[in-house]
Design an enzyme around this catalytic site. Sequence first.
Site, PDB file in Angstrom:
ATOM      1  N   LYS A  43       0.821  -1.217   0.000  1.00 15.83           N
ATOM      2  CA  LYS A  43       0.000   0.000   0.000  1.00 15.83           C
ATOM      3  C   LYS A  43       0.851   1.262   0.000  1.00 15.83           C
ATOM      4  CE  LYS A  43      -1.092  -0.561   4.896  1.00 15.83           C
ATOM      5  NZ  LYS A  43      -0.067   0.259   5.504  1.00 15.83           N
ATOM      6  N   ARG A  61      -6.400   3.109  12.200  1.00 17.07           N
ATOM      7  CA  ARG A  61      -6.083   1.716  12.474  1.00 17.07           C
ATOM      8  C   ARG A  61      -6.890   1.172  13.647  1.00 17.07           C
ATOM      9  NH1 ARG A  61      -0.458   1.639  10.255  1.00 17.07           N
ATOM     10  NH2 ARG A  61       0.760  -0.063  10.981  1.00 17.07           N
ATOM     11  N   ARG A 116      12.977  -7.539   3.521  1.00 12.48           N
ATOM     12  CA  ARG A 116      13.002  -6.126   3.118  1.00 12.48           C
ATOM     13  C   ARG A 116      14.186  -5.410   3.789  1.00 12.48           C
ATOM     14  NH1 ARG A 116       7.647  -2.466   3.740  1.00 12.48           N
ATOM     15  NH2 ARG A 116       8.004  -2.688   5.966  1.00 12.48           N
ATOM     16  N   ARG A 164      14.470  -2.934   9.033  1.00 11.68           N
ATOM     17  CA  ARG A 164      13.712  -2.206  10.038  1.00 11.68           C
ATOM     18  C   ARG A 164      13.495  -3.132  11.227  1.00 11.68           C
ATOM     19  NH1 ARG A 164       8.516   0.440   7.031  1.00 11.68           N
ATOM     20  NH2 ARG A 164       7.525  -0.404   8.874  1.00 11.68           N
ATOM     21  N   ARG A 223       2.625  -7.287  14.809  1.00 10.89           N
ATOM     22  CA  ARG A 223       1.901  -6.329  13.967  1.00 10.89           C
ATOM     23  C   ARG A 223       0.728  -7.007  13.264  1.00 10.89           C
ATOM     24  NH1 ARG A 223       6.484  -4.482  10.236  1.00 10.89           N
ATOM     25  NH2 ARG A 223       5.213  -2.780   9.486  1.00 10.89           N
TER      26      ARG A 223
HETATM   27  P1  AMP Z   1       3.658   1.206   9.296  1.00 15.50           P
HETATM   28  O1  AMP Z   1       4.853   1.834   8.647  1.00 15.50           O
HETATM   29  O2  AMP Z   1       2.358   1.741   8.781  1.00 15.50           O
HETATM   30  O3  AMP Z   1       3.717  -0.295   9.296  1.00 15.50           O
HETATM   31  O4  AMP Z   1       3.696   1.670  10.825  1.00 15.50           O
HETATM   32  C1  AMP Z   1       4.800   1.338  11.659  1.00 15.50           C
HETATM   33  C2  AMP Z   1       4.420   1.444  13.116  1.00 15.50           C
HETATM   34  O5  AMP Z   1       3.985   2.776  13.421  1.00 15.50           O
HETATM   35  C3  AMP Z   1       3.255   0.556  13.552  1.00 15.50           C
HETATM   36  O6  AMP Z   1       3.681  -0.766  13.846  1.00 15.50           O
HETATM   37  C4  AMP Z   1       2.779   1.296  14.800  1.00 15.50           C
HETATM   38  O7  AMP Z   1       3.660   1.094  15.881  1.00 15.50           O
HETATM   39  C5  AMP Z   1       2.933   2.755  14.383  1.00 15.50           C
HETATM   40  N1  AMP Z   1       1.717   3.252  13.708  1.00 15.50           N
HETATM   41  C6  AMP Z   1       1.580   3.610  12.399  1.00 15.50           C
HETATM   42  N2  AMP Z   1       0.333   4.051  12.127  1.00 15.50           N
HETATM   43  C7  AMP Z   1      -0.350   3.953  13.304  1.00 15.50           C
HETATM   44  C8  AMP Z   1      -1.679   4.237  13.684  1.00 15.50           C
HETATM   45  N3  AMP Z   1      -2.590   4.699  12.804  1.00 15.50           N
HETATM   46  N4  AMP Z   1      -2.030   4.028  14.985  1.00 15.50           N
HETATM   47  C9  AMP Z   1      -1.148   3.581  15.888  1.00 15.50           C
HETATM   48  N5  AMP Z   1       0.135   3.263  15.597  1.00 15.50           N
HETATM   49  C10 AMP Z   1       0.537   3.451  14.319  1.00 15.50           C
END
Ligand code: AMP
Length: 228
Positions: free
Chosen positions: A26, A101, A140, A174, A185
Site C-alpha cells: 500500500k 487503524r 526487506r 527495520r 503487527r
Molecule cells: P507502518 O509503517 O504503517 O507499518 O507503521 C509502523 C508502526 O507505526 C506501527 O507498527 C505502529 O507502531 C505505528 N503506527 C503507524 N500508524 C499507526 C496508527 N494509525 N495508529 C497507531 N500506531 C501506528
Amino acid sequence: MRGARKICGLMTDHIYLFMGIQGSGKGTQADRLSKDLSIPHISTGDIFRAVMKEDSPLGDELRRILNSGALVPDELTSRMVRERLAKPDAAPGFILDGYPRTQGQVEHLDAMLTEQGRSIHAVFFFDLPEEETVARLEPRRICTRDQSHIYHLVNKPPKVDGICDIDGAPLKQRDDDKPEAIRKRVEEYKRETLPLLDIYRARNLVRRIDATLSMDAVTEEVLDIAKE
Ligand code: AMP
C-alpha cells in the site's frame, strides 16, 4: 477547493484511505497515486519514524513502541494526523496510509472531516493472505539515509550486498520487520484494523484490491478507481 469533484450532486475531495496488512504494497501504491493526482501521501508510520530520530522524550517513547510492533496511542496518533492535514498541501486532498487503524481513530477522522465539510472518496483495501506478509517483509531492507529507498533480498536486491544503489549508504532491516515484531503487527492488524473495514463497507466506500497481483497491475486498478 482545487481538486474537489462533483459526484451525484455532492462535492467530494480526493481523500483516500489505504488499508491493508503490512507488506501489502500500500505504501508503494500510495506513492504512485500521490504523484498521479499531486496530493500528499501521508503515512503515520513515516511520521512516527521521523520523530523517532529526534533526541527527545517523544522520540524515545515512539522508538520503544514502534520497535516492539505495538500501536501508538490513539490520542497522540490523531493529534499528529490533524496537524499534518492542516498543512496547505493537503487542501486539494490526501492519501492516508496506515490511518485509521482503530475504532477510536475512525471516530477522530470522522470528526476532523466533518469539521472541514469534507468526505472520503474511497477506502482501498489491499487484500493479501497473512502468510505472504512475512515472506514479503522479512527480506526487506531500507537505506539508512533515505527510507524511501527500499530493497528486497529476493525480488529487488541491491547491486552491491548491503549498500544502497542510489546513494551508497548502508542498508538495514527495520526493527519492526524482524519476525517477532511482524507477528505482533499482524495480530494487531487482525484484531484492531480488519474490523474497521465493516464500518466503511456500510458506507459503501470499500474497494478491494488483489494485492497478490504485480505492482503495475495493482497501480492500474488503483488509478482507474480513483478517477471514477
Ligand atoms: P507502518 O509503517 O504503517 O507499518 O507503521 C509502523 C508502526 O507505526 C506501527 O507498527 C505502529 O507502531 C505505528 N503506527 C503507524 N500508524 C499507526 C496508527 N494509525 N495508529 C497507531 N500506531 C501506528
